[in-house]
Design a protein around this motif. Structure first.
Motif, PDB file in Angstrom:
ATOM      1  N   GLY A  54      -6.514  -0.221 -54.871  1.00  0.00           N
ATOM      2  CA  GLY A  54      -5.843  -1.156 -55.304  1.00  0.00           C
ATOM      3  C   GLY A  54      -4.349  -0.484 -55.562  1.00  0.00           C
ATOM      4  N   LEU A  55      -3.758  -1.042 -55.822  1.00  0.00           N
ATOM      5  CA  LEU A  55      -1.848  -0.902 -56.169  1.00  0.00           C
ATOM      6  C   LEU A  55      -0.952  -1.501 -57.166  1.00  0.00           C
ATOM      7  CD1 LEU A  55       0.647   0.134 -53.358  1.00  0.00           C
ATOM      8  CD2 LEU A  55       1.014  -1.232 -55.221  1.00  0.00           C
ATOM      9  N   TYR A  56      -0.418  -0.886 -57.887  1.00  0.00           N
ATOM     10  CA  TYR A  56       0.049  -1.601 -58.785  1.00  0.00           C
ATOM     11  C   TYR A  56       1.627  -0.768 -59.115  1.00  0.00           C
ATOM     12  CZ  TYR A  56      -2.220   0.801 -62.507  1.00  0.00           C
ATOM     13  OH  TYR A  56      -2.446   1.691 -63.345  1.00  0.00           O
ATOM     14  N   VAL A  57       2.583  -0.611 -59.648  1.00  0.00           N
ATOM     15  CA  VAL A  57       3.840  -0.009 -60.252  1.00  0.00           C
ATOM     16  C   VAL A  57       4.130  -0.422 -61.626  1.00  0.00           C
ATOM     17  CG1 VAL A  57       6.406  -0.305 -60.211  1.00  0.00           C
ATOM     18  CG2 VAL A  57       5.153  -1.949 -58.536  1.00  0.00           C
ATOM     19  N   LEU A  58       3.501   1.278 -61.900  1.00  0.00           N
ATOM     20  CA  LEU A  58       3.385   1.011 -63.128  1.00  0.00           C
ATOM     21  C   LEU A  58       5.187   1.121 -63.949  1.00  0.00           C
ATOM     22  CD1 LEU A  58       1.073   2.249 -64.906  1.00  0.00           C
ATOM     23  CD2 LEU A  58       1.776   4.927 -65.095  1.00  0.00           C
ATOM     24  N   LYS A  59       5.855   1.620 -63.844  1.00  0.00           N
ATOM     25  CA  LYS A  59       6.886   1.216 -64.036  1.00  0.00           C
ATOM     26  C   LYS A  59       7.911   1.965 -62.687  1.00  0.00           C
ATOM     27  CE  LYS A  59       9.353   6.512 -64.765  1.00  0.00           C
ATOM     28  NZ  LYS A  59       9.135   6.992 -66.147  1.00  0.00           N
ATOM     29  N   SER A  60       9.459   1.231 -62.852  1.00  0.00           N
ATOM     30  CA  SER A  60      10.605   1.482 -61.964  1.00  0.00           C
ATOM     31  C   SER A  60      12.313   0.792 -63.216  1.00  0.00           C
ATOM     32  CB  SER A  60      10.665   0.401 -60.489  1.00  0.00           C
ATOM     33  OG  SER A  60      11.281   0.558 -60.062  1.00  0.00           O
ATOM     34  N   ARG A  61      12.623   1.989 -63.228  1.00  0.00           N
ATOM     35  CA  ARG A  61      13.586   1.984 -64.240  1.00  0.00           C
ATOM     36  C   ARG A  61      14.375   1.481 -63.345  1.00  0.00           C
ATOM     37  NH1 ARG A  61      13.753   8.482 -65.325  1.00  0.00           N
ATOM     38  NH2 ARG A  61      11.861   8.670 -67.136  1.00  0.00           N
ATOM     39  N   GLY A  62      15.466   0.511 -64.030  1.00  0.00           N
ATOM     40  CA  GLY A  62      16.718  -0.281 -63.586  1.00  0.00           C
ATOM     41  C   GLY A  62      16.560  -1.779 -62.516  1.00  0.00           C
ATOM     42  N   MET A  63      14.963  -2.342 -62.424  1.00  0.00           N
ATOM     43  CA  MET A  63      15.295  -3.022 -61.485  1.00  0.00           C
ATOM     44  C   MET A  63      13.501  -3.623 -61.599  1.00  0.00           C
ATOM     45  SD  MET A  63      13.369  -1.153 -57.941  1.00  0.00           S
ATOM     46  CE  MET A  63      14.635  -0.458 -58.241  1.00  0.00           C
ATOM     47  N   ASP A  64      13.386  -5.036 -61.885  1.00  0.00           N
ATOM     48  CA  ASP A  64      12.859  -5.970 -61.599  1.00  0.00           C
ATOM     49  C   ASP A  64      11.950  -6.112 -60.749  1.00  0.00           C
ATOM     50  OD1 ASP A  64      13.554  -7.291 -63.784  1.00  0.00           O
ATOM     51  OD2 ASP A  64      14.470  -8.652 -62.204  1.00  0.00           O
ATOM     52  N   HIS A  65      10.676  -5.611 -60.931  1.00  0.00           N
ATOM     53  CA  HIS A  65       9.309  -5.392 -60.668  1.00  0.00           C
ATOM     54  C   HIS A  65       7.964  -5.654 -60.777  1.00  0.00           C
ATOM     55  CE1 HIS A  65       9.024  -2.194 -63.887  1.00  0.00           C
ATOM     56  NE2 HIS A  65       7.899  -2.383 -63.822  1.00  0.00           N
ATOM     57  N   SER A  66       6.894  -6.542 -59.924  1.00  0.00           N
ATOM     58  CA  SER A  66       5.808  -6.837 -60.616  1.00  0.00           C
ATOM     59  C   SER A  66       4.795  -5.950 -60.806  1.00  0.00           C
ATOM     60  CB  SER A  66       5.249  -6.890 -58.842  1.00  0.00           C
ATOM     61  OG  SER A  66       3.843  -7.857 -59.052  1.00  0.00           O
ATOM     62  N   ASN A  67       4.157  -7.183 -62.450  1.00  0.00           N
ATOM     63  CA  ASN A  67       3.119  -6.114 -62.660  1.00  0.00           C
ATOM     64  C   ASN A  67       1.577  -6.507 -61.947  1.00  0.00           C
ATOM     65  OD1 ASN A  67       2.661  -9.463 -63.256  1.00  0.00           O
ATOM     66  ND2 ASN A  67       3.089  -8.257 -65.544  1.00  0.00           N
ATOM     67  N   GLN A  68       1.458  -7.230 -61.188  1.00  0.00           N
ATOM     68  CA  GLN A  68       0.353  -7.621 -60.044  1.00  0.00           C
ATOM     69  C   GLN A  68      -0.349  -6.596 -59.808  1.00  0.00           C
ATOM     70  OE1 GLN A  68      -1.195 -11.345 -60.616  1.00  0.00           O
ATOM     71  NE2 GLN A  68       0.735 -11.055 -62.445  1.00  0.00           N
ATOM     72  N   ILE A  69      -1.502  -6.172 -59.905  1.00  0.00           N
ATOM     73  CA  ILE A  69      -2.105  -4.843 -58.754  1.00  0.00           C
ATOM     74  C   ILE A  69      -2.817  -6.244 -57.436  1.00  0.00           C
ATOM     75  CG2 ILE A  69      -4.765  -4.035 -58.918  1.00  0.00           C
ATOM     76  CD1 ILE A  69      -4.859  -4.651 -62.140  1.00  0.00           C
ATOM     77  N   GLN A  70      -2.607  -5.308 -56.530  1.00  0.00           N
ATOM     78  CA  GLN A  70      -2.662  -6.158 -55.440  1.00  0.00           C
ATOM     79  C   GLN A  70      -3.965  -4.891 -54.763  1.00  0.00           C
ATOM     80  OE1 GLN A  70      -0.287  -8.697 -53.542  1.00  0.00           O
ATOM     81  NE2 GLN A  70       0.101  -8.777 -55.477  1.00  0.00           N
TER      82      GLN A  70
END
Length: 580
Positions: free
Chosen positions: A443-459
């Motif tokens: 599984g992959l998910y974005v824990l944080k990404s400064r300064g941009m919109d990012h998904s909170n979904q687990i893929q």
């Protein structure tokens, strides 16, 4: 009376040309003054002194004299040719002069006052011959070998340093470390205007070379210990301080190499020059994601420098072929360069120097370390954090996009790193294993990404022969399904959907059949109605005709009774008109 302002005399400095040293010394060694370079055997004193002479002659046009008391000029030439310094060539061009003063301890006999007058004459002749601006004496202990009178040794050492200063040459005098003092005699460090200590230490079976400026009269200087590297290019010294937080930032976005991962970052990917961390447990695909990012950079025509601490370049190239990546073509085109080494090969400072050196040589736009967690084999977590902090600041200053992988452990928690560098990271992607129904999926998910919109979904993170793919995880009915369970669930849903679609189609067909039957019945009724209507119209027409005949018959009968002959109705109407 008006007081005259004193003119501030700034100490003139002689640039060494040694990478990093001029930055630490704020411009170089004191010009026209002697500098003592001391250290234990094997720390690099002779090489340091020779590079000072060579770079002075090649880069600054200042000839130099190298006076050795141990090695012959022929031995020196052989030693330095591997570092790119051709001593014979420099001598033939009159830029460097070498002189070997042979001193054998067993042949020395003290019969009177000892002085260095003969050495001054010999050295002065060599200086005048090539108009030298720089001088090296290597090593000072050999000059006084076998002498037991410490007072004479100290007096002559002081006189030597004063003589060098009087000649106005920038000199380096090398000396061996003493037991409790920096040098064997302990006087050189007080007489010299600048003292540099070279240290070659071994800690936990890992060797590290460090340089420290003990003193520098009349000038500020870096007071820390600085790691240095000796390789085919000579000396490389790296300041240990971070570059700070005044680096520029970019608004340009670069692709990750995985379109569906780009979609998780507003469809645009990472910021150029940002630092990306991919962490996860073993086997979750960190190296595959790093290689895909490197491949995407090469596809854009950018250079990528890839540091691997676990696999050899050929192994990485072979393994990545299984997911459809041909990294070897980028290596052949010069866009991708691998550097593989075990972290325990040398200390952390040496790794940092290696990073800097290769970055300066290759000038990459993308930099990959896979994985940073292996650096803990060469130092503590705090030391690794210090090294990575300086490296990340350096990369940000150069606007180099950085991709780091990190091995995490379930026991310590997935959303943390052993190096505690999460605050330095701009984008943090976490890969995790999902175990269910006897299967282990990713599984992959974005824990944080400064300064941009990012998904909170687990893929779901899938490795295929065509590369990396991300699939939506099934989350219906309060369950999270991956792998074959998700495939089975999706197959069941597709079957149920097909059945519903077929039932709907059947009902539509039945409805259509009823509609057609109804329309047929309506058409039949309409035809019967039309036929009946036509018949009614015929009957009505016949009735009108019958009524007309009946009326005519009655009129005819009336005339007959009156004794008048019957006439056609039209003529009768005409005659009546005349009578009127």
């Amino acid at each position: 009376m008006v007081k005259k302002k004193r003119e501030v005399v700034v100490l003139e400095k002689c640039p060494t040309g040694i990478k990093g040293l001029d930055e630490i010394t704020r411009g170089g060694l004191p010009q026209g003054r002697p500098t003592l370079v001391c250290g234990s055997a094997g720390c690099g004193k002779t090489l340091f002194a020779m590079e000072f002479l060579m770079r002075g002659a090649m880069q600054f046009g200042e000839p130099g004299v190298f006076m050795t008391f141990e090695e012959t000029p022929e031995d020196l030439a052989k030693n330095f040719i591997s570092l790119g310094f051709d001593l014979h060539d420099m001598e033939s061009r009159g830029l460097i002069a070498t002189d070997h003063v042979y001193i054998e301890r067993t042949e020395i006999e003290e019969t009177g006052a000892y002085d260095l007058e003969g050495l001054f004459i010999r050295l002065g002749s060599a200086i005048d011959a090539i108009k030298a601006k720089r001088v090296v004496l290597d090593t000072i202990e050999a000059l006084f070998a076998g002498l037991s009178n410490a007072a004479i040794v100290r007096a002559e050492l002081r006189r030597l340093f004063h003589w060098l200063k009087a000649r106005g040459v920038t000199a380096i005098v090398t000396g061996e470390s003493g037991d409790r003092l920096l040098t064997r005699y302990g006087l050189e460090e007080y007489v010299a205007d600048c003292v540099i200590l070279l240290d070659f230490r071994i800690d936990a079976q890992i060797s590290t070379r460090r340089l420290r400026i003990i003193k520098y009269r009349g000038s500020s200087h870096g007071a820390d210990e600085y790691p240095f590297l000796i390789d085919e290019g000579g000396f490389s010294i790296l300041p240990i301080t971070s570059l700070g937080l005044d680096y520029p930032v970019a608004t340009e976005r670069i692709a990750t190499g995985v379109p569906k991962l780009d979609a998780m970052f507003d469809g645009k990917g990472f910021y150029r020059g940002s630092t990306v961390l991919v962490s996860g447990t073993a086997g979750t695909g960190k190296t595959s994601l790093a290689a895909t990012f490197a491949d995407a950079a090469c596809r854009r025509g950018e250079r990528c420098l890839y540091f691997a601490f676990e696999e050899s370049p050929s192994q990485i190239v072979r393994n990545m072929g299984s997911i459809g990546l041909d990294l070897n073509r980028w290596v052949k085109k010069g866009l991708l360069r691998f550097h593989s080494a075990r972290p325990s090969l040398y200390g952390l400072e040496m790794h940092l120097l290696t990073f800097h050196k290769l970055i300066e040589q290759f000038a990459p736009q993308v930099f990959v370390i896979d994985p940073i967690s292996n650096l803990t084999a060469a130092g503590t977590a705090a030391e690794v954090k210090s090294i990575l902090t300086r490296l990340i600041d350096y990369l940000k200053m150069k606007q180099i996009s950085t991709f780091l992988t990190d091995l995490t452990h379930l026991q310590s928690g997935l959303e943390r790193t052993s190096e505690e560098i999460s605050s330095l990271i701009d984008t943090w992607i976490l890969l995790r294993a999902i175990e269910r129904n006897g299967e282990r999926n990713r599984g992959l998910y974005v824990l944080k990404s400064r300064g941009m919109d990012h998904s909170n979904q687990i893929q779901e993170f899938v490795l295929t022969h065509q590369g990396i793919d991300l699939i939506d995880i099934y989350t219906g009915l309060g369950e999270v399904l991956t792998g074959s369970a998700r495939v089975a669930q999706e197959a069941g849903e597709r079957a149920a959907e097909l059945a519903c679609r077929r039932e709907a189609e059947r009902r539509l067909r039945e409805q259509e059949r009823k509609r057609k039957a109804l329309e047929t019945k309506i058409a039949a009724l309409r035809a019967a109605f039309d036929e009946e209507t036509e018949e009614v119209h015929l009957i009505a027409d016949e009735e009108r005709k019958r009524q007309a005949v009946h009326t005519e018959s009655r009129l005819a009968m009336a005339r007959f009774r009156e004794g008048k002959p019957s006439e056609p109705p039209a003529k009768r109407v005409k005659k009546r008109g005349k009578g009127a």
